[in-house]
Design an enzyme around this catalytic site. Sequence first.
Site: not given
Length: 103
Positions: A29, A26
């Site tokens: 993230c 991600c």
Amino acid sequence: MPRKSFAELIDSPGMPVLVDFYADWCGPCKTMAPILQQFAAQHQGKLRVIKIDVDKNPAVAQQYRVQSIPTLILFRQGQPVWRQAGAVPAAELARAVGPFVTS
């Protein structure tokens, strides 16, 4: 040392726990990682930050209805008191979570 359950990790008397639900793949993230690391360092002894990989812990993510990542959930005494989906700038994180962090 035995591994702690998620419930044991978030049930920290007197100290809020900020949980970062993330995945290695991600992009947002990865953007949050240094922000959370710095936030944890600034609040050492007052707040614990833990990371939960949703790919490795899908049941925990499902239990807390994590539908997008990153999702941050702040727990106080095992109960969620704040949550945010998506990347958050450092100033916004401090503004939102700051009132829950003991002095």
